[in-house]
Design a protein around this motif. Structure first.
Motif, short mmCIF file in Angstrom:
data_model
loop_
_atom_site.label_atom_id
_atom_site.label_comp_id
_atom_site.label_asym_id
_atom_site.label_seq_id
_atom_site.Cartn_x
_atom_site.Cartn_y
_atom_site.Cartn_z
N GLN A 195 0.82 -1.20 0.00
CA GLN A 195 0.00 0.00 0.00
C GLN A 195 0.86 1.25 0.00
OE1 GLN A 195 -3.93 0.14 2.13
NE2 GLN A 195 -2.80 1.49 3.50
N ALA A 198 2.27 1.67 -3.47
CA ALA A 198 1.25 2.09 -4.43
C ALA A 198 0.91 3.56 -4.29
CB ALA A 198 0.00 1.23 -4.26
N GLN A 199 1.00 4.07 -3.07
CA GLN A 199 0.66 5.47 -2.83
C GLN A 199 1.70 6.44 -3.40
OE1 GLN A 199 -0.02 5.49 1.40
NE2 GLN A 199 -2.13 4.75 1.20
N ASP A 202 -0.53 6.64 -6.55
CA ASP A 202 -1.88 7.08 -6.21
C ASP A 202 -1.99 7.25 -4.70
OD1 ASP A 202 -4.56 7.54 -5.85
OD2 ASP A 202 -5.24 5.60 -6.63
N TYR A 205 -4.70 5.38 -2.71
CA TYR A 205 -4.85 3.92 -2.82
C TYR A 205 -4.90 3.27 -1.44
CZ TYR A 205 -3.96 -0.98 -3.78
OH TYR A 205 -4.06 -2.35 -3.82
N MET A 419 2.07 -0.34 -11.93
CA MET A 419 0.86 0.48 -11.90
C MET A 419 0.82 1.43 -13.11
SD MET A 419 0.29 1.40 -7.85
CE MET A 419 -1.19 2.39 -8.12
N SER A 424 -2.55 -3.97 -11.30
CA SER A 424 -2.93 -3.76 -9.91
C SER A 424 -1.77 -4.12 -8.96
CB SER A 424 -4.15 -4.62 -9.58
OG SER A 424 -4.34 -4.73 -8.19
N ASP A 501 -10.14 -7.27 -5.89
CA ASP A 501 -8.82 -7.06 -6.49
C ASP A 501 -8.60 -8.02 -7.65
OD1 ASP A 501 -7.09 -5.03 -5.05
OD2 ASP A 501 -7.85 -6.18 -3.35
N LEU A 505 -5.77 -2.43 -12.85
CA LEU A 505 -6.34 -1.34 -12.07
C LEU A 505 -7.73 -1.05 -12.56
CD1 LEU A 505 -3.29 1.11 -11.92
CD2 LEU A 505 -4.26 -0.16 -9.99
#
Length: 506
Positions: A195, A198-199, A202, A205, A419, A424, A501, A505
């Motif tokens: 996470q 991913a941030q 985004d 996310y 990503m 995903s 999931d 994405l």
């Protein structure tokens, strides 16, 4: 028919060669001493030529640290004891074996296995053992200590080589570490890293600990089938019949059956107590901050919980069957179980030093980053790109065994990169978990390999590292082949990996 025989002979010759080469290696204690000095020398050489890497996400430059200068030597000398006492497997092994020792030496485990085996179809013993090993990883590292010796006893009780049961269970736990039907603390741990990575792309996310759950469930049954086939096809023929002292599975006496009943009553009472402490949202062993279960005192305290899970029923059985007549009997059973670990404790001391040096030098993280950058520059796309990623993760796992440490280094590179290609974070994490698992059985950096060797020498005092590696290698090879095929099929059909999931994405 001749081709099949030739292929079988070729495979046997290959595994025989690995066994001979491995058995020529020094004793594990000597080997870790050699590796420790090699790491020290390598840290000196690589630091002098300025080897470094940029840590993903932070732009921090990581350089190789020279451990053969004044500061390094002081660090080595002053941390030698704490390296040993802080060696994670040491505490888990010692604490868990106290409980297992009472359960084993009181006769409980032997009686329970005897009861189970005599009433179960023999054809189902192997897949049930492997399935139990996979599910047992919910107890994290404790599974490596508890399940293999029990599997060895089951095999021996039905006239099969206990080494085969030991090896098959270890391979299932290590090689199938990311295959399970139960969400574990590892899912939560990896999610936090995924996470955060991913941030970087985004900031809004958020992921779920169940992001790989569907794939994990299917993987569990795949690994059971593959591991069972490898055991019968390759491992069991290599070891043949067990020639050591065999425990005959004779029918239980009335007193032993009574002991099992009381052990069962104590076990049920203990489980009910744990349920009272865990199931209610306000349970004492829930996470006090969010009342969660996965990241809770129950999960972090799984080792002492397992200690009493074996200790209390073992005491009940021993008291009923007169195997435990006083506190001295209990103490002696504990002493005996710890005494059996003497060789492992010596090995743990040396291994702890080598692993500490490897971490201090930064060699492991730099190699991991360089390998990741190499894959990034290969310009693969689609399933071939993820298969390449899986292979790189498997190779890195031979150097850095910690799943969370590797993912902390790799996630900031690969999660954002994939990503940007519309993949995903869930599929990237799943590919990593496959790669991290398949080479676990044969990696020398997994500390529990030393435990496997210690358990194996109970049945064969002369067994060597090469024998174990040659037996475990087929598991890694076929786990890799079949798991990658499953991943490729899943990828091509775009199936969901977990609740909410999928591959791409939204």
């Amino acid at each position: 028919m001749e081709n099949k025989v030739a292929k079988k002979k070729m495979v046997d010759r290959f595994l025989d060669g690995i066994e001979r080469a491995g058995n020529k290696l020094p004793d594990p204690v000597t080997l870790f001493v050699i590796l420790a000095f090699f790491v020290l020398a390598l840290s000196f050489v690589l630091s002098k030529i300025g080897v470094s890497a940029v840590k993903p996400g932070t732009e921090e430059t990581i350089e190789v640290i020279n451990l053969l200068n004044r500061e390094g030597l002081i660090q080595i000398v002053t941390n030698m004891v704490t390296n040993f006492t802080g060696f994670a497997p040491l505490g888990i092994v010692v604490v868990t074996m106290i409980g297992i020792g009472v359960a084993e030496n009181s006769g409980l485990i032997s009686a329970l296995m005897k009861k189970t085996v005599l009433s179960a179809p023999k054809k189902l013993i192997l897949p049930v053992i492997i399935f139990t090993g996979l599910v047992g990883t919910v107890a994290a590292d404790a599974a490596f200590i508890i399940l293999p010796p029990i599997a060895a006893m089951i095999f021996m009780s039905v006239g099969r080589n206990p080494l085969v049961g030991l090896i098959a269970t270890y391979a299932a736990i290590a090689g199938g570490f990311s295959a399970n039907i139960i969400i574990s603390s590892l899912d939560v741990l990896l999610l936090g890293i995924t996470q955060t990575a991913a941030q970087l792309v985004d900031p809004t996310y958020t992921g779920l600990a169940t992001m790989n759950y569907y794939f994990m469930i299917v993987s569990t049954f795949l690994i059971v089938i593959v591991a069972s086939w490898v055991t019968v096809k390759f491992v069991e023929p290599r070891f043949g019949k067990y020639s050591g002292e065999v425990e005959v599975a004779e029918p239980l006496t009335a007193l032993e059956n009574k002991g099992l009943r009381w052990a069962g009553i104590v076990t049920v009472a203990y489980i009910i107590l744990m349920a009272i402490l865990v199931v209610p949202e306000s349970g004492l062993l829930r996470n006090p901050e969010d009342n969660g279960f996965l990241n809770s005192p129950f999960m972090t305290g799984i080792v002492p919980i397992m200690l009493f899970f074996f200790l209390l029923p073992g005491l009940a059985y021993g008291i009923v069957t007169k195997k435990v007549k006083s506190d001295r009997d209990v103490a002696e059973q504990m002493f005996k179980s710890i005494g059996d670990l003497s060789s492992f404790i010596v090995l743990a001391f040396v291994a702890a030093q080598m692993i500490a040096y490897f971490g201090w030098s930064n060699i492991g993280p730099i190699l991991a980053i360089k390998g990741a950058e190499f894959l990034q520059n290969m310009n693969f796309t689609g399933a071939p790109m993820f298969i390449g990623f899986i292979i790189i993760c498997a190779l890195i796992n031979l150097l850095v065994a910690s799943a969370s440490a590797k993912w902390a280094l790799l996630a900031p590179i690969f999660v954002p990169m994939f990503m940007y290609l519309n993949y995903s974070p869930a599929v990237t994490q799943m590919a990593y978990r496959v790669g991290d698992s398949i080479s676990n059985p044969v990696t020398p950096m997994l500390a529990y390999f030393a435990i496997l060797l210690a358990f194996a020498r109970r049945y064969d005092k002369n067994i060597g590292i090469g024998t174990l590696i040659s037996a475990l290698l087929p598991y890694s090879i076929f786990f890799a082949i079949m798991w990658i095929i499953l991943f490729a099929v899943w990828f091509m059909f775009g199936l969901p990996l977990g609740p909410g999931d999928g591959i791409y994405l939204k």
